[in-house]
Design an enzyme around this catalytic site. Structure first.
Site, PDB file in Angstrom:
ATOM      1  N   CYS A  98       1.071  -1.034  -0.025  1.00 23.12           N
ATOM      2  CA  CYS A  98      -0.027   0.024   0.049  1.00 23.12           C
ATOM      3  C   CYS A  98       0.757   1.074  -0.180  1.00 23.12           C
ATOM      4  O   CYS A  98       1.354   1.577  -0.953  1.00 23.12           O
ATOM      5  CB  CYS A  98      -1.000   0.038   1.160  1.00 23.12           C
ATOM      6  SG  CYS A  98      -2.383   1.194   1.063  1.00 23.12           S
ATOM      7  N   HIS A 196      -3.296  -4.835   0.798  1.00 26.42           N
ATOM      8  CA  HIS A 196      -2.994  -5.485   2.047  1.00 26.42           C
ATOM      9  C   HIS A 196      -2.878  -7.141   2.108  1.00 26.42           C
ATOM     10  O   HIS A 196      -3.802  -7.551   2.690  1.00 26.42           O
ATOM     11  CB  HIS A 196      -3.461  -4.639   3.261  1.00 26.42           C
ATOM     12  CG  HIS A 196      -3.304  -3.504   3.558  1.00 26.42           C
ATOM     13  ND1 HIS A 196      -2.302  -2.911   4.296  1.00 26.42           N
ATOM     14  CD2 HIS A 196      -3.724  -2.427   2.840  1.00 26.42           C
ATOM     15  CE1 HIS A 196      -2.214  -1.750   4.221  1.00 26.42           C
ATOM     16  NE2 HIS A 196      -3.060  -1.274   3.436  1.00 26.42           N
ATOM     17  N   GLU A 198      -1.242  -8.743   3.792  1.00 25.03           N
ATOM     18  CA  GLU A 198      -1.187  -9.479   5.374  1.00 25.03           C
ATOM     19  C   GLU A 198      -2.468  -9.983   6.024  1.00 25.03           C
ATOM     20  O   GLU A 198      -2.473 -10.790   6.895  1.00 25.03           O
ATOM     21  CB  GLU A 198      -0.201  -8.491   6.226  1.00 25.03           C
ATOM     22  CG  GLU A 198      -1.232  -7.204   6.446  1.00 25.03           C
ATOM     23  CD  GLU A 198      -0.945  -5.961   5.658  1.00 25.03           C
ATOM     24  OE1 GLU A 198      -1.183  -4.860   5.872  1.00 25.03           O
ATOM     25  OE2 GLU A 198      -0.443  -6.521   4.419  1.00 25.03           O
TER      26      GLU A 198
END
Length: 232
Positions: A98, A196, A198
């Site tokens: 990002c 993102h 994660e």
């Protein structure tokens, strides 16, 4: 020994972001250490880097306009821009997420759309769930890593890449044409994604980004050890 991966985070929100990053890196076979402005950041002590998400990048770094409602962190900007430049020079594996993808671009001389959704004439929506479809460029590092030609991603950003930095190419776009991924094919591993991953580690394609970073970091470390052995 597991490759050591530095993760840059905000001083404001790093306490909640870093543990999730560390989990992804652990699942990928690495060990995460936290970096933020105000602390020492020495690339010689790690095998790879993740430039994480967070506040917008100061528009002064790419000749943009100052917008009073935007939250900035000049100290973090300076830290991460320096890390990107050093990692590029030393061929240290780097994953930008990002804001991190945007910093990879800006530190290489690129620019951003400060309000990407307005530029593309879209309604700005944010979701941590994989709702947006991204098409991945064939014959790219990212395509090889993800193993799929397209995938669903989340959206938590307001800015996006406009003009590319030196040595970079676009390797992913969403349905509107907005840039969602960039990479430097001339480096061991230098990839930036606008989403993102994660938050999406339960999907193999997204966790593959961290696996590829850790593997590149292991390769970099092994090459450095071999070079030292040859000198010795």
């Amino acid at each position: 020994m597991k490759p050591v991966i530095a993760v840059t985070v905000s001083r404001r929100s790093g306490w909640r972001i870093f543990p999730l990053m560390a989990l992804n890196i652990w699942l990928a076979g690495g060990r995460a250490v936290r970096w933020q402005s105000g602390r020492a950041a020495d690339l010689a002590q790690v095998d790879g880097v993740v430039i994480g998400g967070g506040d917008d990048i100061a528009p002064t770094l790419y000749k943009g306009q100052i917008m009073p409602e935007v939250r900035l962190d000049p100290d973090r900007d300076a830290l991460e821009a320096d890390i990107v430049r050093q990692a590029t020079q030393q061929d240290v594996p780097l994953l930008g997420i990002c804001r991190g993808a945007q910093m990879l671009n800006v530190a290489r001389g690129g620019a951003l759309y400060q309000d990407a959704y307005a530029f593309y004439g879209l309604e700005n929506y944010k979701t941590v769930l994989p709702r947006k479809k991204v098409t991945i460029t064939n014959n790219s590092t990212l395509r090889r890593i993800l193993g799929v030609p397209e995938l669903k991603v989340n959206a938590l950003h307001s800015q996006s890449v406009s003009s590319l930095g030196q040595g970079l190419r676009v390797t992913g776009r969403d349905q509107s044409g907005m840039v969602q991924a960039i990479e430097d094919p001339g480096r061991r591993f230098a990839v930036g994604v606008q989403w993102h991953p994660e938050h999406l580690f339960y999907q193999p394609a997204h966790l593959n980004l961290f696996r590829a970073l850790v593997e590149a970091a292991r390769s970099k470390r092994d090459d450095s050890v071999e070079a030292l052995d040859m000198v010795g």
